[in-house]
Design a protein around this motif. Structure first.
Motif, PDB file in Angstrom:
ATOM      1  N   GLY A 121       0.849  -1.141  -0.050  1.00  0.00           N
ATOM      2  CA  GLY A 121       0.021   0.186  -0.037  1.00  0.00           C
ATOM      3  C   GLY A 121       0.763   1.261  -0.074  1.00  0.00           C
ATOM      4  N   GLY A 176       4.174   0.438   2.331  1.00  0.00           N
ATOM      5  CA  GLY A 176       5.062  -0.587   1.946  1.00  0.00           C
ATOM      6  C   GLY A 176       5.625  -0.226   0.618  1.00  0.00           C
ATOM      7  N   ASP A 191      -2.616  -9.179  -2.527  1.00  0.00           N
ATOM      8  CA  ASP A 191      -3.688  -8.720  -3.587  1.00  0.00           C
ATOM      9  C   ASP A 191      -3.056  -9.259  -4.870  1.00  0.00           C
ATOM     10  N   MET A 212       5.833   9.302   7.265  1.00  0.00           N
ATOM     11  CA  MET A 212       5.598   9.827   6.141  1.00  0.00           C
ATOM     12  C   MET A 212       4.057  10.255   5.886  1.00  0.00           C
TER      13      MET A 212
HETATM   14  N1  LIG Z   1      -0.662   5.614   4.528  1.00  0.00           N
HETATM   15  C1  LIG Z   1       0.272   6.381   5.178  1.00  0.00           C
HETATM   16  O1  LIG Z   1       0.431   7.582   4.885  1.00  0.00           O
HETATM   17  C2  LIG Z   1       0.841   5.758   6.516  1.00  0.00           C
HETATM   18  C3  LIG Z   1       1.948   6.762   7.301  1.00  0.00           C
HETATM   19  C4  LIG Z   1       2.313   6.071   8.397  1.00  0.00           C
HETATM   20  C5  LIG Z   1       2.004   4.709   8.889  1.00  0.00           C
HETATM   21  N2  LIG Z   1       1.094   4.014   8.323  1.00  0.00           N
HETATM   22  C6  LIG Z   1       0.916   2.704   8.484  1.00  0.00           C
HETATM   23  O2  LIG Z   1       1.073   1.820   7.671  1.00  0.00           O
HETATM   24  C7  LIG Z   1       0.227   0.535   7.631  1.00  0.00           C
HETATM   25  C8  LIG Z   1      -0.228   0.214   6.360  1.00  0.00           C
HETATM   26  O3  LIG Z   1      -0.906   1.582   5.767  1.00  0.00           O
HETATM   27  P1  LIG Z   1      -1.140   1.661   4.291  1.00  0.00           P
HETATM   28  O4  LIG Z   1      -1.705   3.174   4.285  1.00  0.00           O
HETATM   29  O5  LIG Z   1      -0.104   1.453   3.315  1.00  0.00           O
HETATM   30  O6  LIG Z   1      -2.366   0.631   3.961  1.00  0.00           O
HETATM   31  P2  LIG Z   1      -2.799   0.220   2.585  1.00  0.00           P
HETATM   32  O7  LIG Z   1      -4.149  -0.408   3.040  1.00  0.00           O
HETATM   33  O8  LIG Z   1      -2.794   1.111   1.438  1.00  0.00           O
HETATM   34  O9  LIG Z   1      -1.960  -1.204   2.385  1.00  0.00           O
HETATM   35  C9  LIG Z   1      -2.021  -2.273   3.064  1.00  0.00           C
HETATM   36  C10 LIG Z   1      -1.642  -3.469   1.996  1.00  0.00           C
HETATM   37  O10 LIG Z   1      -1.237  -4.796   2.816  1.00  0.00           O
HETATM   38  C11 LIG Z   1      -1.837  -5.669   2.088  1.00  0.00           C
HETATM   39  N3  LIG Z   1      -2.352  -6.914   3.171  1.00  0.00           N
HETATM   40  C12 LIG Z   1      -3.065  -7.046   3.903  1.00  0.00           C
HETATM   41  N4  LIG Z   1      -2.721  -8.111   4.666  1.00  0.00           N
HETATM   42  C13 LIG Z   1      -1.960  -8.766   4.063  1.00  0.00           C
HETATM   43  C14 LIG Z   1      -1.294  -9.962   4.454  1.00  0.00           C
HETATM   44  N5  LIG Z   1      -1.677 -10.676   5.252  1.00  0.00           N
HETATM   45  N6  LIG Z   1      -0.258 -10.270   3.456  1.00  0.00           N
HETATM   46  C15 LIG Z   1       0.395  -9.369   2.712  1.00  0.00           C
HETATM   47  N7  LIG Z   1      -0.282  -8.344   2.092  1.00  0.00           N
HETATM   48  C16 LIG Z   1      -1.375  -7.935   2.959  1.00  0.00           C
HETATM   49  C17 LIG Z   1      -3.058  -5.148   1.344  1.00  0.00           C
HETATM   50  O11 LIG Z   1      -3.455  -6.032   0.400  1.00  0.00           O
HETATM   51  C18 LIG Z   1      -2.678  -3.609   1.085  1.00  0.00           C
HETATM   52  O12 LIG Z   1      -2.148  -3.657  -0.357  1.00  0.00           O
HETATM   53  C19 LIG Z   1      -0.789   0.951   8.547  1.00  0.00           C
HETATM   54  O13 LIG Z   1      -0.419   0.388   9.931  1.00  0.00           O
HETATM   55  C20 LIG Z   1      -0.776   2.524   8.784  1.00  0.00           C
HETATM   56  O14 LIG Z   1      -1.333   2.871   9.823  1.00  0.00           O
HETATM   57  C21 LIG Z   1       0.562   4.568   7.039  1.00  0.00           C
END
Ligand SMILES: NC(=O)c1ccc[n+]([C@@H]2O[C@H](COP(=O)([O-])OP(=O)(O)OC[C@H]3O[C@@H](n4cnc5c(N)ncnc54)[C@H](O)[C@@H]3O)[C@@H](O)[C@H]2O)c1
Length: 435
Positions: A9, A12, A32, A151
């Protein structure tokens, strides 16, 4: 170093790509299949400035690859970064099932020692639970590191490459040294790497987001006072932000904060405090003030049109929860679109990059425009929801000619009331008198 990133996401994909950019061999894994298929063609499934070219370059240099196969990714890597969604419901209950499921799979796939780095935002104590799962299910030793992410979507690549600080929560000094080595290239400008306990690292992320949310809600309350006393919140903000004790960022009044982070982290902290019988009126107030922003903004629009709203067509400029991202999770625009549709108005939305995500959610119940001036044709009002740069200095004369009724509801205070008045617009903004 060989690294596996679980979850592609916003977090990652940026993490994996930036480590690859620094010379590491990175495999990004997601469950996914569609997402991975796109990524294998060099197409990011999200919009993040600067990311696509980095992905393509690092794929060409064979430092970055994508897979659905968790077991292989784990076997090929010493370090495994967890970047999986950790959503919470409105009561602040965090859903860690995806995260823990992945940890169980990692445990099953491990063929030797591994370092598991949790970058997800999780309640304090989660790292201990991850350790327990590994202890129970893995046949090999592992260390767990908490490495919260700060970020900002829209500038995530830049934030990762040039962070304000890096936080490492781990009890093992040897692992801390490896983490220092990993992040060293990003900290050349002297920004600190802070080693602390795993629980402090987990809490640091929540505390940061709650503090940011508090600043916005406070400014929004001051905006309401300004409106009542005919002061201008833009001028007040400049005065407040120039105080060295306060600083200018995160002081912009508006329709309130959205996204997947701030609202969730507030709700989680409220829940944690509640479960432990800790009074938390301030947390609740920050949330309530924020929720009321969008309610009040919608009411203002509906009041303007009264019973005629059913015959009106409203155009929204912007839908993402902030500029430079296509993320509409928790975006105030969704609340406004839903409210306008419920009231019977026809809704057209233009957003430079969020059209796809809006289409998935609304189908043909709203019109999605591909350009911002044509979106205004025949509109009975313009609602500004996101502070995209292209909306900041438009051609007001052209806007007026395209619109049926010259009314603007500005949830981001992009324009100057006197200028809008001189162009014949009725102009509603935040913390400033309606003209
Ligand atoms: N988006 C941001 O700006 C941000 C900033 C700081 C921290 N975070 C933290 O990062 C984490 C991820 O956030 P995001 O925004 O990237 O989420 P997202 O929903 O965009 O992405 C999550 C990804 O994880 C995948 N996934 C879920 N379960 C899985 C599994 N068992 N195996 C493999 N892949 C799996 C999903 O398919 C999805 O692509 C969260 O804890 C969030 O709080 C996000």
């Amino acid at each position: 170093m060989r690294i596996a990133i679980l979850g592609t996401g916003y977090q990652g994909l940026v993490t994996g790509t930036c480590f690859a950019e620094n010379g590491h061999r990175v495999v990004c894994m997601d469950r996914d299949a569609d997402r991975i298929a796109l990524l294998k063609q060099g197409v990011p499934p999200i919009h993040e400035p600067g990311l696509e070219e980095l992905i393509i370059r690092n794929m060409e240099e064979e430092r970055l690859s994508f897979t659905n196969d968790l077991a292989n990714a784990v076997r090929d890597s010493l370090m495994i970064f967890l970047c999986i969604g950790t959503p919470a419901d409105e009561q602040g209950r965090t859903d860690l099932s995806g995260l823990f499921g992945a940890v169980r799979q990692i445990a099953g796939a491990m063929d030797g020692y591994r370092i598991i780095v949790n970058k997800c935002t999780c309640p304090p104590g989660t790292a201990d639970q991850i350790e327990e799962i590994l202890h129970e299910h893995a046949g090999h030793p592992a260390d767990v590191v908490v490495n919260p992410d700060f970020m900002k979507e829209g500038s995530a690549v830049d934030d990762f490459l040039r962070p304000d600080r890096v936080i490492i929560g781990c009890r093992e000094i040897r692992v801390n040294e490896i983490m220092k080595e990993m992040y060293g290239p990003f900290l050349r400008t002297g920004k600190p790497l802070m080693a602390m306990s795993p629980r402090s690292a987990e809490m640091a992320k929540y505390a940061t987001n709650v503090m940011l949310a508090a600043r916005i809600s406070l400014m929004n309350q001051m905006a309401d006072l300004c409106e009542e006393y005919d002061a201008d919140i833009a001028e007040v903000r400049e005065a407040v932000g120039s105080d060295a004790r306060i600083g200018p960022t995160f002081l912009f009044p508006g329709i309130g904060f959205g996204g997947s982070g701030l609202p969730r982290d507030l709700a989680v902290c409220e829940r944690l405090a509640g479960e432990n019988h800790i009074p938390h009126e301030l947390l609740t107030a920050i949330r309530t003030v924020n929720e009321n922003r969008r309610v009040r903004f919608l009411r203002q629009i509906l009041d303007h049109y009264g019973d005629t709203i059913r015959e009106k067509r409203l155009t929204l400029w912007g839908a993402s929860f902030k500029a430079r991202t296509d993320d509409v999770r928790g975006a105030p625009a969704l609340y406004i679109i839903d409210g306008l549709c419920r009231a019977g108005a026809a809704v057209t939305v233009y957003d430079p990059v969020a059209a796809g995500k809006l289409g998935e959610r609304y189908g043909d119940s709203i019109a999605i425009a591909s350009k911002y001036y044509p979106a205004l044709e025949g509109a009975d009002g313009l609602v500004i929801m996101t502070e995209w740069n292209e909306f900041r200095r438009p051609d007001y004369t052209r806007m007026g000619e395209l619109m049926r009724e010259k009314v603007i509801f500005d949830g981001r205070n992009l324009y100057t009331p006197a200028i809008m008045q001189s162009h014949g617009f009725r102009y509603y903004s935040i913390g400033r008198k309606t003209v």
